[in-house]
Motif scaffolding. Structure first.
Motif, PDB file in Angstrom:
ATOM      1  N   SER A  78       0.844  -1.192   0.000  1.00  0.00           N
ATOM      2  CA  SER A  78       0.000   0.000   0.000  1.00  0.00           C
ATOM      3  C   SER A  78       0.881   1.244   0.000  1.00  0.00           C
ATOM      4  N   PRO A  79       0.456   2.315  -0.699  1.00  0.00           N
ATOM      5  CA  PRO A  79      -0.830   2.459  -1.401  1.00  0.00           C
ATOM      6  C   PRO A  79      -0.824   1.895  -2.818  1.00  0.00           C
ATOM      7  N   LEU A  80       0.375   1.548  -3.356  1.00  0.00           N
ATOM      8  CA  LEU A  80       0.447   1.039  -4.714  1.00  0.00           C
ATOM      9  C   LEU A  80       0.989  -0.391  -4.729  1.00  0.00           C
ATOM     10  N   PRO A  81       0.572  -1.197  -5.691  1.00  0.00           N
ATOM     11  CA  PRO A  81       1.159  -2.535  -5.832  1.00  0.00           C
ATOM     12  C   PRO A  81       2.615  -2.446  -6.290  1.00  0.00           C
ATOM     13  N   GLY A 136      -2.801   1.184 -16.048  1.00  0.00           N
ATOM     14  CA  GLY A 136      -3.841   1.528 -16.996  1.00  0.00           C
ATOM     15  C   GLY A 136      -4.762   2.592 -16.447  1.00  0.00           C
ATOM     16  N   GLU A 137      -4.280   3.329 -15.453  1.00  0.00           N
ATOM     17  CA  GLU A 137      -5.060   4.374 -14.805  1.00  0.00           C
ATOM     18  C   GLU A 137      -4.105   5.344 -14.127  1.00  0.00           C
ATOM     19  N   ASP A 138      -4.523   6.590 -13.990  1.00  0.00           N
ATOM     20  CA  ASP A 138      -3.722   7.571 -13.268  1.00  0.00           C
ATOM     21  C   ASP A 138      -3.469   7.094 -11.840  1.00  0.00           C
ATOM     22  N   VAL A 139      -2.211   7.214 -11.404  1.00  0.00           N
ATOM     23  CA  VAL A 139      -1.817   6.693 -10.094  1.00  0.00           C
ATOM     24  C   VAL A 139      -2.610   7.349  -8.965  1.00  0.00           C
ATOM     25  N   GLU A 140      -2.759   8.661  -9.019  1.00  0.00           N
ATOM     26  CA  GLU A 140      -3.489   9.364  -7.955  1.00  0.00           C
ATOM     27  C   GLU A 140      -4.957   8.930  -7.909  1.00  0.00           C
ATOM     28  N   LYS A 141      -5.537   8.720  -9.075  1.00  0.00           N
ATOM     29  CA  LYS A 141      -6.923   8.258  -9.129  1.00  0.00           C
ATOM     30  C   LYS A 141      -7.039   6.858  -8.523  1.00  0.00           C
ATOM     31  N   TYR A 142      -6.061   6.019  -8.800  1.00  0.00           N
ATOM     32  CA  TYR A 142      -6.055   4.669  -8.251  1.00  0.00           C
ATOM     33  C   TYR A 142      -5.992   4.700  -6.725  1.00  0.00           C
ATOM     34  N   ILE A 143      -5.086   5.531  -6.192  1.00  0.00           N
ATOM     35  CA  ILE A 143      -4.919   5.619  -4.737  1.00  0.00           C
ATOM     36  C   ILE A 143      -6.205   6.121  -4.087  1.00  0.00           C
ATOM     37  N   ASN A 148      -9.243   5.909  -5.290  1.00  0.00           N
ATOM     38  CA  ASN A 148     -10.248   4.860  -5.431  1.00  0.00           C
ATOM     39  C   ASN A 148     -10.054   3.776  -4.376  1.00  0.00           C
ATOM     40  N   LYS A 149      -8.796   3.444  -4.105  1.00  0.00           N
ATOM     41  CA  LYS A 149      -8.487   2.427  -3.105  1.00  0.00           C
ATOM     42  C   LYS A 149      -8.905   2.902  -1.714  1.00  0.00           C
ATOM     43  N   LYS A 150      -8.659   4.168  -1.422  1.00  0.00           N
ATOM     44  CA  LYS A 150      -9.063   4.731  -0.130  1.00  0.00           C
ATOM     45  C   LYS A 150     -10.570   4.654   0.060  1.00  0.00           C
ATOM     46  N   ASN A 151     -11.297   4.825  -1.050  1.00  0.00           N
ATOM     47  CA  ASN A 151     -12.756   4.848  -0.985  1.00  0.00           C
ATOM     48  C   ASN A 151     -13.381   3.456  -1.094  1.00  0.00           C
ATOM     49  N   GLY A 152     -12.520   2.434  -1.099  1.00  0.00           N
ATOM     50  CA  GLY A 152     -13.028   1.063  -1.109  1.00  0.00           C
ATOM     51  C   GLY A 152     -13.463   0.556  -2.457  1.00  0.00           C
ATOM     52  N   GLY A 153     -13.021   1.223  -3.550  1.00  0.00           N
ATOM     53  CA  GLY A 153     -13.408   0.786  -4.887  1.00  0.00           C
ATOM     54  C   GLY A 153     -12.574  -0.384  -5.357  1.00  0.00           C
ATOM     55  N   GLU A 154     -12.956  -0.916  -6.531  1.00  0.00           N
ATOM     56  CA  GLU A 154     -12.189  -2.013  -7.118  1.00  0.00           C
ATOM     57  C   GLU A 154     -10.795  -1.499  -7.463  1.00  0.00           C
ATOM     58  N   GLY A 184     -11.105  -0.978 -11.498  1.00  0.00           N
ATOM     59  CA  GLY A 184     -10.841   0.380 -11.061  1.00  0.00           C
ATOM     60  C   GLY A 184     -11.042   1.429 -12.123  1.00  0.00           C
ATOM     61  N   CYS A 185     -11.112   1.027 -13.391  1.00  0.00           N
ATOM     62  CA  CYS A 185     -11.229   2.010 -14.466  1.00  0.00           C
ATOM     63  C   CYS A 185     -12.692   2.288 -14.772  1.00  0.00           C
ATOM     64  N   ASP A 186     -12.953   3.494 -15.183  1.00  0.00           N
ATOM     65  CA  ASP A 186     -14.302   3.881 -15.566  1.00  0.00           C
ATOM     66  C   ASP A 186     -14.440   3.701 -17.074  1.00  0.00           C
TER      67      ASP A 186
END
Length: 473
Positions: free
Chosen positions: A283-286, A408-415, A417-423, A428-430
């Motif tokens: 965390s926060p990134l793989p 395949g997604e912006d790093v900040e958006k991923y982090i 999303n992870k904080k908010n409990g998303g996939e 994770g992508c819209d």
């Protein structure tokens, strides 16, 4: 991929028994640069079909789409592209269905081979499409990353992620041909070169002493120069060529008789006991795959050393190489809890046994451990962390975490999303367009494409007849 099939049916007291076998033949070609007009072999494959349908990673397209177009144009083979987003978050059913829609819209003929160009994630998903589309559609693979060239190219495994489950859906399906072109390393970022080098360290630690010695001597330079391609160093390119080809050929030698992984004592599983959990558990990134398997290998080296299977000098040589090339050897979240959880998980995968691959007395040889208690694992972990802290204080692997290209997604958006409990793996992508419907699920009218194919005309990915030069309708 070609196959020779044989079989027979035998009556039994309760019914029938089928005995069948299928021999697989598929090819690897060392061609560099593969899309240079002096190399006609790939283009000649597509001439009988009058076109080539190409699934191409969008990041790769920014550098190589034009040379690919020019290559096929030289041989008068119209090229039609489906550009897809790479990255772990796009290794999902949406991307799968986008490619299926492309094949439908293009009117793919049953034995017409799809050309797939990109990293391991792209070749995995497109390969799974081909395994599924009409139950078997041939494809040709051109990997463009070092991991793709060294590791993914060797396997016939294809697949995708499902929700947060990595590679949960998949198949064993070989390409007709794989083209191996190491000149792609010229444009591959150093972090990705380093990432792929972990797979070479893996195979030579437990199966190839000669290339181990070459990596010890030249590893740092090879990573920094893209195996000699970034600075056109002919000597380094020759050394890198030897190392890469030897690694590929050794992995093929080990796996060609076990393509469906029915035999579970696998030498190339070195570094893959605890890394699957470690890779996605940070965390926060793989972690990048190469760094995750290096942490696993580093711990395995400590385990082997603690059992007297490696000398101090051997242990030190391994860790010196790992740190010289900038790969990870430990992580704060690689702890006793993760170790225990990942051990239980891998035991399920390995039919109830540990099957921990470790070097056997020297580099280039391998054995498997099945008797490591939880207490020993914990004790070795303490030893490992103390050794790393004392010998390599404050050391961290370089470019250890995934970036937007890997995700395949912006790093900040991923982090966020992870904080908010998303996939955070496959969902994770819209992919929606405001109505919650994934774009790949929208029906594509393929009638124009099918008519065009019947008439020998060129079509684009939307089923429109195009002029075959600039892709305009």
């Amino acid at each position: 991929m070609s196959s020779d099939m044989s079989g027979n049916v035998v009556k039994t007291p309760t019914g029938l028994k089928v005995n069948g076998s299928e021999k697989l033949d598929y090819n690897f070609h060392y061609v560099s640069p593969v899309f240079d007009i002096s190399h006609a072999k790939l283009a000649e494959t597509y001439k009988p079909w009058g076109r080539v349908l190409i699934v191409l990673d969008k990041i790769v397209a920014g550098i190589y789409q034009k040379p690919i177009e020019e290559y096929f144009a030289h041989y008068k083979v119209p090229a039609h592209f489906k550009l897809i987003n790479g990255g772990e978050l796009n290794k999902n059913m949406d991307t799968f269905e986008e490619i299926v829609d492309f094949l439908d819209a293009s009117g793919l003929v049953r034995q017409e081979p799809l050309l797939v160009v990109g990293g391991g994630l792209v070749t995995d998903v497109a390969g799974y499409v081909c395994a599924s589309y009409r139950r078997s559609t041939p494809f040709i693979r051109v990997p463009t990353t070092l991991i793709g060239l060294i590791d993914a190219s060797v396997s016939i495994k294809v697949g995708l992620n499902h929700k947060k489950l990595k590679n949960r859906l998949g198949a064993y399906f070989a390409p007709v041909d794989t083209y191996l072109d190491f000149s792609f390393l010229k444009t591959l970022p150093e972090g990705q070169v380093r990432n792929g080098t972990a797979e070479l360290i893996k195979i030579c630690t437990v199966s190839e002493k000669r290339i181990w010695d070459l990596l010890v001597k030249h590893g740092k330079q090879l990573v920094e120069t893209g195996y000699g391609f970034k600075n056109d160093d002919k000597e380094l390119k020759a050394i890198g060529d030897d190392i890469c080809k030897s690694g590929i050929e050794e992995m093929l030698r080990l796996e060609s008789g076990n393509l469906h992984e029915l035999m579970l004592d696998r030498v190339i599983a070195f570094g893959h006991s605890w890394s699957p959990t470690c890779e996605l558990g940070t965390s926060p990134l793989p972690l990048r795959h190469g760094h995750a398997i290096m942490i696993d290998m580093a711990y395995s080296i400590t385990l082997a050393h603690s059992r007297g299977m490696l000398t101090d000098a051997m242990r030190d040589e391994w860790f010196t190489l790992a740190t010289q090339v900038g790969l990870s050897i430990d992580h704060p979240q690689f702890d006793a809890k993760l170790l225990q959880l990942s051990t239980r998980a891998i035991e399920k995968t390995r039919n109830g046994k540990q099957r921990f691959a470790v070097p056997d007395g020297e580099f280039g040889k391998c054995t498997f451990l099945n008797d490591v208690s939880d207490e020993e694992l914990a004790k070795v972990l303490e030893t490992h962390k103390k050794f790393v802290a004392d010998r390599f204080p404050n050391y961290k692997g370089q470019d250890a975490y995934v970036d937007s290209g890997d995700l395949g997604e912006d790093v900040e958006k991923y982090i966020e999303n992870k904080k908010n409990g998303g996939e955070t793996l496959s969902g994770g992508c819209d992919h929606s367009h405001g109505n919650g419907t994934a774009s790949s699920l929208k029906k594509v009218d393929g009638s124009a494409a099918k008519a065009a194919v019947a008439a020998g005309a060129a079509v684009n990915s939307n089923g429109q007849i195009v002029n075959g030069q600039d892709g305009t309708a």
